[in-house]
Design a protein around this motif. Structure first.
Motif, PDB file in Angstrom:
ATOM      1  N   VAL A  26       0.838  -1.203   0.000  1.00 18.86           N
ATOM      2  CA  VAL A  26       0.000   0.000   0.000  1.00 18.86           C
ATOM      3  C   VAL A  26       0.873   1.253   0.000  1.00 18.86           C
ATOM      4  CG1 VAL A  26      -1.667   1.337   1.373  1.00 18.86           C
ATOM      5  CG2 VAL A  26      -2.013  -1.105   1.049  1.00 18.86           C
ATOM      6  N   ILE A  27       1.904   1.235   0.840  1.00 22.78           N
ATOM      7  CA  ILE A  27       2.804   2.392   0.919  1.00 22.78           C
ATOM      8  C   ILE A  27       3.516   2.595  -0.426  1.00 22.78           C
ATOM      9  CG2 ILE A  27       4.941   3.252   2.032  1.00 22.78           C
ATOM     10  CD1 ILE A  27       2.548   3.509   3.873  1.00 22.78           C
ATOM     11  N   GLU A  28       3.989   1.467  -1.005  1.00 21.33           N
ATOM     12  CA  GLU A  28       4.691   1.566  -2.292  1.00 21.33           C
ATOM     13  C   GLU A  28       3.783   2.150  -3.365  1.00 21.33           C
ATOM     14  OE1 GLU A  28       7.953  -1.986  -1.722  1.00 21.33           O
ATOM     15  OE2 GLU A  28       6.399  -2.228  -3.236  1.00 21.33           O
ATOM     16  N   GLU A  29       2.523   1.702  -3.364  1.00 22.06           N
ATOM     17  CA  GLU A  29       1.541   2.186  -4.335  1.00 22.06           C
ATOM     18  C   GLU A  29       1.274   3.673  -4.100  1.00 22.06           C
ATOM     19  OE1 GLU A  29       0.316   0.267  -6.691  1.00 22.06           O
ATOM     20  OE2 GLU A  29      -1.435   1.372  -7.426  1.00 22.06           O
ATOM     21  N   TYR A  30       1.141   4.029  -2.822  1.00 23.75           N
ATOM     22  CA  TYR A  30       0.827   5.414  -2.481  1.00 23.75           C
ATOM     23  C   TYR A  30       1.957   6.342  -2.929  1.00 23.75           C
ATOM     24  CZ  TYR A  30      -0.794   9.383   0.269  1.00 23.75           C
ATOM     25  OH  TYR A  30      -1.251  10.617   0.644  1.00 23.75           O
ATOM     26  N   TYR A  31       3.197   5.861  -2.792  1.00 27.97           N
ATOM     27  CA  TYR A  31       4.331   6.704  -3.136  1.00 27.97           C
ATOM     28  C   TYR A  31       4.921   6.392  -4.510  1.00 27.97           C
ATOM     29  CZ  TYR A  31       4.282   8.795   1.464  1.00 27.97           C
ATOM     30  OH  TYR A  31       3.896   9.497   2.573  1.00 27.97           O
ATOM     31  N   SER A  32       4.086   5.847  -5.396  1.00 25.85           N
ATOM     32  CA  SER A  32       4.601   5.567  -6.733  1.00 25.85           C
ATOM     33  C   SER A  32       4.120   6.651  -7.701  1.00 25.85           C
ATOM     34  CB  SER A  32       4.106   4.185  -7.185  1.00 25.85           C
ATOM     35  OG  SER A  32       3.971   4.145  -8.576  1.00 25.85           O
ATOM     36  N   GLU A  33       5.102   7.327  -8.322  1.00 18.61           N
ATOM     37  CA  GLU A  33       4.743   8.387  -9.282  1.00 18.61           C
ATOM     38  C   GLU A  33       3.967   7.790 -10.445  1.00 18.61           C
ATOM     39  OE1 GLU A  33       7.716  11.804  -9.880  1.00 18.61           O
ATOM     40  OE2 GLU A  33       8.953  10.130  -9.201  1.00 18.61           O
ATOM     41  N   GLU A  34       4.409   6.607 -10.876  1.00 22.99           N
ATOM     42  CA  GLU A  34       3.756   5.940 -12.004  1.00 22.99           C
ATOM     43  C   GLU A  34       2.273   5.688 -11.702  1.00 22.99           C
ATOM     44  OE1 GLU A  34       5.768   2.338 -13.174  1.00 22.99           O
ATOM     45  OE2 GLU A  34       4.195   1.972 -14.662  1.00 22.99           O
ATOM     46  N   ALA A  35       2.018   5.232 -10.468  1.00 25.90           N
ATOM     47  CA  ALA A  35       0.625   4.953 -10.078  1.00 25.90           C
ATOM     48  C   ALA A  35      -0.199   6.236 -10.095  1.00 25.90           C
ATOM     49  CB  ALA A  35       0.607   4.319  -8.692  1.00 25.90           C
ATOM     50  N   ILE A  36       0.414   7.341  -9.686  1.00 26.34           N
ATOM     51  CA  ILE A  36      -0.326   8.615  -9.669  1.00 26.34           C
ATOM     52  C   ILE A  36      -0.648   9.067 -11.096  1.00 26.34           C
ATOM     53  CG2 ILE A  36      -0.189  11.066  -9.046  1.00 26.34           C
ATOM     54  CD1 ILE A  36       1.336  10.171  -6.554  1.00 26.34           C
ATOM     55  N   ASN A  62      -6.432  17.496  -7.318  1.00 21.51           N
ATOM     56  CA  ASN A  62      -5.703  18.210  -6.289  1.00 21.51           C
ATOM     57  C   ASN A  62      -5.053  17.254  -5.290  1.00 21.51           C
ATOM     58  OD1 ASN A  62      -4.892  20.606  -5.355  1.00 21.51           O
ATOM     59  ND2 ASN A  62      -6.715  21.024  -4.140  1.00 21.51           N
ATOM     60  N   THR A  63      -5.802  16.235  -4.882  1.00 27.25           N
ATOM     61  CA  THR A  63      -5.276  15.243  -3.924  1.00 27.25           C
ATOM     62  C   THR A  63      -4.077  14.517  -4.535  1.00 27.25           C
ATOM     63  OG1 THR A  63      -7.568  14.892  -3.309  1.00 27.25           O
ATOM     64  CG2 THR A  63      -5.989  13.329  -2.442  1.00 27.25           C
ATOM     65  N   LEU A  64      -4.216  14.122  -5.799  1.00 28.82           N
ATOM     66  CA  LEU A  64      -3.121  13.386  -6.448  1.00 28.82           C
ATOM     67  C   LEU A  64      -1.880  14.263  -6.602  1.00 28.82           C
ATOM     68  CD1 LEU A  64      -5.123  11.428  -9.179  1.00 28.82           C
ATOM     69  CD2 LEU A  64      -3.989  10.463  -7.193  1.00 28.82           C
ATOM     70  N   ILE A  65      -2.095  15.522  -6.951  1.00 30.36           N
ATOM     71  CA  ILE A  65      -0.953  16.434  -7.121  1.00 30.36           C
ATOM     72  C   ILE A  65      -0.228  16.630  -5.781  1.00 30.36           C
ATOM     73  CG2 ILE A  65      -0.283  18.831  -7.712  1.00 30.36           C
ATOM     74  CD1 ILE A  65      -1.014  17.104 -10.148  1.00 30.36           C
ATOM     75  N   LYS A  66      -1.007  16.701  -4.709  1.00 33.37           N
ATOM     76  CA  LYS A  66      -0.376  16.841  -3.377  1.00 33.37           C
ATOM     77  C   LYS A  66       0.487  15.622  -3.072  1.00 33.37           C
ATOM     78  CE  LYS A  66      -3.423  20.032  -1.083  1.00 33.37           C
ATOM     79  NZ  LYS A  66      -4.713  20.119  -0.408  1.00 33.37           N
ATOM     80  N   ARG A  67      -0.029  14.428  -3.441  1.00 35.35           N
ATOM     81  CA  ARG A  67       0.755  13.203  -3.222  1.00 35.35           C
ATOM     82  C   ARG A  67       2.049  13.251  -4.020  1.00 35.35           C
ATOM     83  NH1 ARG A  67      -3.128   8.280  -4.237  1.00 35.35           N
ATOM     84  NH2 ARG A  67      -1.219   7.230  -4.876  1.00 35.35           N
ATOM     85  N   LEU A  68       1.930  13.747  -5.259  1.00 32.88           N
ATOM     86  CA  LEU A  68       3.104  13.851  -6.130  1.00 32.88           C
ATOM     87  C   LEU A  68       4.153  14.788  -5.505  1.00 32.88           C
ATOM     88  CD1 LEU A  68       3.518  12.468  -8.838  1.00 32.88           C
ATOM     89  CD2 LEU A  68       2.753  14.531  -9.971  1.00 32.88           C
ATOM     90  N   GLN A  69       3.651  15.886  -4.928  1.00 40.45           N
ATOM     91  CA  GLN A  69       4.569  16.829  -4.277  1.00 40.45           C
ATOM     92  C   GLN A  69       5.260  16.175  -3.081  1.00 40.45           C
ATOM     93  OE1 GLN A  69       1.760  19.953  -3.695  1.00 40.45           O
ATOM     94  NE2 GLN A  69       2.503  21.136  -5.443  1.00 40.45           N
TER      95      GLN A  69
END
Lengths: 85, 242
Positions: A26-36, A62-69
């Motif tokens: 889950v963490i890997e998915e959450y922090y994967s740029e490719e997934a975003i 907006n939520t996804l962009i925040k994750r990307l940041q």
């Protein structure tokens, strides 16, 4: 003693291992740029077929962009740490 | 440690005929990084402007479309960032021959995009089957092992979608490809997307291509809805890599 512990706790340990693995995934998915990027693509698709409104699109984007940041910031600090070592 | 907080955001490569003239035509915040007769149009912008929001992507497309009016260009996809001018020059140097070939390939041509989607009813009709109906009933009734039923239904739907996509690629995408100089199929973003195509079309043939697309739209209007867009700079046909 270790052996006894291992035997007695075996099912619990296996379950814990599974939870840890799921958490890791889950963490890997959450922090994967490719997934975003995939999710952003999916959002556009959902907007195209009318499954979400413009408002919802903007909120989710907006939520996804925040994750990307967050990822970028984490990568930058990681780079910094590597250089400092 | 030197951290890269800023970089050069690249919009496109341009063919230089008169270098001085080219620079004067660019908006203030943009400048050229030149290697021989090819240059990258770049801008030194804060990192926040590179975030892949729809607004930023539209801004990127608008700028490239404006540049296309002025120069012969090789458009770059959103989010292309180089470390510095030296890196840009090196990339042009390495890809110089390919860039010349691509410039020739896309000269006086535009990209047209066609995305086709099933409408909800047509999707159920084309992809559904007796087996699916049976599984649906079973799913409702059963209390255990429902997961396996869902997996089986999913597999059947997926196979049917793939089969139908192939059919429409043959009967819609391929005939349109014949009218274009080149075409590509991009990845589909969801199950109801039939295909996501891009076509490289000569500027003088755009009207004929539009007519062909309109005919297809009319023929299939009860089954599909279409997102036909362009003319765009030919992003999908510029395949310089580094």
């Amino acid at each position: 003693m270790f052996l006894v512990d291992d035997i007695l706790l075996a099912p619990a340990k296996a379950l814990m291992w599974i939870f840890k693995e799921i958490h890791k995934q889950v963490i890997e998915e959450y922090y994967s740029e490719e997934a975003i990027y995939k999710e952003l693509n999916r959002l556009q698709y959902m907007l195209d077929i009318g499954e979400i409104s413009e408002d919802k699109y903007n909120r989710l984007e907006n939520t996804l962009i925040k994750r990307l940041q967050e990822i970028e910031e984490a990568n930058e600090s990681l780079e910094e740490e590597e250089w400092d070592e | 440690m030197m951290k890269i907080l800023k970089g050069l955001y690249a919009f496109c490569f341009v063919k230089l005929d008169q270098e001085a003239d080219c620079q004067s035509k660019l908006p203030n915040e943009m400048f050229l990084v030149i290697y021989r007769d090819i240059a990258a149009v770049v801008s030194s912008v804060p990192k926040s402007s590179w975030q892949p929001t729809r607004k930023n992507i539209q801004k990127h497309q608008k700028i490239i479309s404006q540049l296309q009016e002025l120069f012969e260009i090789l458009p770059l996809r959103f989010g292309t960032v180089f470390k510095d001018s030296n890196e840009v020059k090196k990339i042009i140097e390495i890809n110089y021959q390919d860039m010349q070939r691509l410039l020739k390939k896309i000269r006086c041509r535009v990209e047209l995009g066609l995305r086709v989607f099933w409408n909800h009813e047509a999707f159920l009709e084309e992809v559904g089957s007796r087996r699916i109906e049976k599984l649906k009933t079973e799913y409702k009734v059963r209390k255990k092992d429902r997961y396996m039923i869902a997996v089986e239904a999913g597999k059947i739907v997926e196979a049917k979608v793939l089969q139908k996509r192939d059919e429409y690629i043959r009967t819609i995408f391929k005939p349109l490809s014949v009218l274009a100089d080149d075409s590509v199929l991009n990845q589909v973003a969801g199950e109801k997307m039939v295909f996501n195509g891009a076509f490289l079309v000569k500027k003088q043939s755009v009207v004929d291509f539009d007519k062909a697309v309109c005919e297809i739209m009319n023929k299939h209007k009860n089954k599909f809805f279409f997102k036909y867009s362009g003319p765009w700079p030919p992003y999908n046909f510029v395949t310089v890599s580094w």
